[in-house]
Design an enzyme around this catalytic site. Structure first.
Site, PDB file in Angstrom:
ATOM      1  N   HIS A  50      53.537  51.202  32.552  1.00  0.00           N
ATOM      2  CA  HIS A  50      54.082  49.970  33.124  1.00  0.00           C
ATOM      3  C   HIS A  50      54.957  50.308  34.333  1.00  0.00           C
ATOM      4  CE1 HIS A  50      53.489  47.294  29.307  1.00  0.00           C
ATOM      5  NE2 HIS A  50      52.374  47.878  29.719  1.00  0.00           N
ATOM      6  N   GLU A  52      58.078  49.737  35.076  1.00  0.00           N
ATOM      7  CA  GLU A  52      59.399  50.301  34.820  1.00  0.00           C
ATOM      8  C   GLU A  52      59.318  51.799  34.558  1.00  0.00           C
ATOM      9  OE1 GLU A  52      59.295  46.297  32.547  1.00  0.00           O
ATOM     10  OE2 GLU A  52      57.881  47.754  33.374  1.00  0.00           O
ATOM     11  N   CYS A  84      58.818  49.489  27.077  1.00  0.00           N
ATOM     12  CA  CYS A  84      59.560  49.851  28.284  1.00  0.00           C
ATOM     13  C   CYS A  84      61.058  49.933  28.003  1.00  0.00           C
ATOM     14  CB  CYS A  84      59.287  48.833  29.386  1.00  0.00           C
ATOM     15  SG  CYS A  84      57.616  48.925  30.059  1.00  0.00           S
ATOM     16  N   TRP A 170      29.381  30.673  60.040  1.00  0.00           N
ATOM     17  CA  TRP A 170      30.621  31.018  59.336  1.00  0.00           C
ATOM     18  C   TRP A 170      31.722  30.179  59.924  1.00  0.00           C
ATOM     19  CZ3 TRP A 170      30.361  33.561  54.977  1.00  0.00           C
ATOM     20  CH2 TRP A 170      29.321  34.441  54.752  1.00  0.00           C
ATOM     21  N   LEU A 204      28.378  35.567  45.001  1.00  0.00           N
ATOM     22  CA  LEU A 204      29.559  35.376  44.150  1.00  0.00           C
ATOM     23  C   LEU A 204      30.022  36.693  43.522  1.00  0.00           C
ATOM     24  CD1 LEU A 204      28.791  31.972  42.369  1.00  0.00           C
ATOM     25  CD2 LEU A 204      30.025  32.397  44.509  1.00  0.00           C
ATOM     26  N   ARG A 207      33.014  42.170  47.168  1.00  0.00           N
ATOM     27  CA  ARG A 207      32.499  43.203  48.067  1.00  0.00           C
ATOM     28  C   ARG A 207      33.554  43.510  49.131  1.00  0.00           C
ATOM     29  NH1 ARG A 207      29.053  39.155  47.706  1.00  0.00           N
ATOM     30  NH2 ARG A 207      29.184  38.553  49.911  1.00  0.00           N
ATOM     31  N   GLU A 289      35.001  27.902  44.335  1.00  0.00           N
ATOM     32  CA  GLU A 289      34.793  27.987  45.777  1.00  0.00           C
ATOM     33  C   GLU A 289      33.965  26.821  46.327  1.00  0.00           C
ATOM     34  OE1 GLU A 289      33.645  31.796  47.227  1.00  0.00           O
ATOM     35  OE2 GLU A 289      35.166  32.866  46.090  1.00  0.00           O
TER      36      GLU A 289
END
Length: 363
Positions: A50, A52, A84, A170, A204, A207, A289
């Site tokens: 973790h 910490e 922790c 795009w 989907l 990448r 999306e």
């Protein structure tokens, strides 16, 4: 380094675990001694040390008498790693500053353990930013009926997701598209509507710069189960899990064809039921999306918890496809005010992140 700057640094460190730590939270930590950072760390991998422990390990003996700044309450249970709180007590840290409580009943209680051991504990520094960072994690421990749902839209300045001919590629620039792949890496599932899946034939998949520990499930909301075997998400369903949320009225032959290709089909009576089935199947966070009709339906039904809005510096005009069709009219005085989480540039585009509500755990 003042406390506010230190907590911001802890949050920045925490983001480095994006895509690698779920279903655990994103956590960052640093050790301050006389105002100087002597060690820092973050939760880098699910099942690994973790934040910490990593920060204290980097600080070594310099942690004794120092302050530990951490974006989430230190855990007090033995899971895949020891508590922790054990490492904190052994380090000799005198003070812990934590942004928010851990809402997980199994891991919580670190504040009380540390205070009982004579460690000074302060809560609340950077709480809102810390809660926003881990919104999916906090939501999943507060509500069990559905996943945390984020809606991602790329629009023109005038709120269009495609031009008059339905073309959307795009709309946003390369920096925004790379950011979307980073974003996908942190979600359990990525979803689109059936029309979008048929028209755009998306992959989907992730990448981009982050390879997720577990690739997101692909989800298509396809009421009539009309996806065909040539669709990319169907052709590759045995490589990357693909699920379809269909209605109970979907033709049996269509469902059979999808299932024979490796697609898992849910027969749901409603959109909320479909979300409930996704949660039962292990999806705690879902990134939708589009398209516009699905996104608007989710907004109208109160099923969107976060909006990622990428705005491109172009105008597409009245004949373009609107991003929010069917949103009902209402007086400005009664309009819901969403909470801004982030604003920044993505190349020439602008990102705006909004949350429907702040999900702060108890103090």
């Amino acid at each position: 380094m003042i406390a506010t700057d230190a907590m911001q640094r802890a949050l920045d460190l925490a983001r480095r675990g994006w895509g690698h730590v779920a279903p655990n939270p994103l956590v960052g930590a640093l050790v301050l001694r006389e105002g100087e950072v002597v060690g820092e760390g973050w939760h880098a991998e699910f099942g690994g040390p973790h934040a910490e422990v990593a920060a204290l390990g980097a600080a070594g003996d310099r942690a004794r008498g120092a302050t530990l700044v951490v974006s989430l309450e230190p855990c007090a249970h033995h899971g895949k790693t020891p508590p922790c709180t054990d490492a904190i007590r052994a380090s000799g840290v005198a003070r812990v500053v934590a942004a928010i409580r851990d809402p997980d009943p199994t891991a919580a209680g670190g504040v009380e353990v540390l205070r009982a051991a004579g460690v000074e504990v302060e809560l609340g520094s950077g709480a809102e930013a810390a809660a926003a960072l881990n919104a999916p994690f906090l939501f999943a421990r507060r509500r069990a009926e559905r996943p945390f749902v984020a809606l991602k839209l790329a629009t023109s300045i005038d709120g269009r997701i495609a031009d008059f001919a339905g073309r959307s590629q795009w709309l946003s620039g390369p920096e925004a598209r790379e950011w979307v792949h980073w974003l996908r890496a942190g979600f359990d599932a990525i979803a689109v509507g059936g029309t979008t899946a048929l028209r755009d034939d998306p992959q989907l998949t992730v990448r981009g710069p982050v390879t997720p520990r577990k690739p997101p499930v692909r989800v298509v909301f396809d009421r009539r189960a009309m996806l065909n075997a040539t669709a990319t998400v169907v052709r590759t369903a045995r490589e990357t899990p693909t699920w379809v949320i269909a209605s109970q009225e979907a033709p049996a032959a269509s469902v059979d064809n999808l299932e024979s290709s490796g697609v898992r089909v849910f027969r749901s009576t409603s959109l909320p039921m479909g979300f409930a089935e996704l949660r039962d199947a292990g999806v705690e966070s879902l990134l939708c999306e589009g398209g516009g009709a699905l996104g608007a339906r989710l907004l109208v039904d109160g099923l969107v918890d976060r909006l990622y809005w990428v705005q491109a510096p172009v105008w597409l005009g009245e004949q373009g496809t609107p991003a929010f069709p069917g949103i009902p009219d209402g007086p400005i005085a009664q309009a819901a005010r969403w909470i801004p989480v982030e604003r920044r540039a993505l190349g020439a585009d602008t990102l705006l992140v909004l949350d429907r509500e702040l999900c702060l755990p108890g103090s």
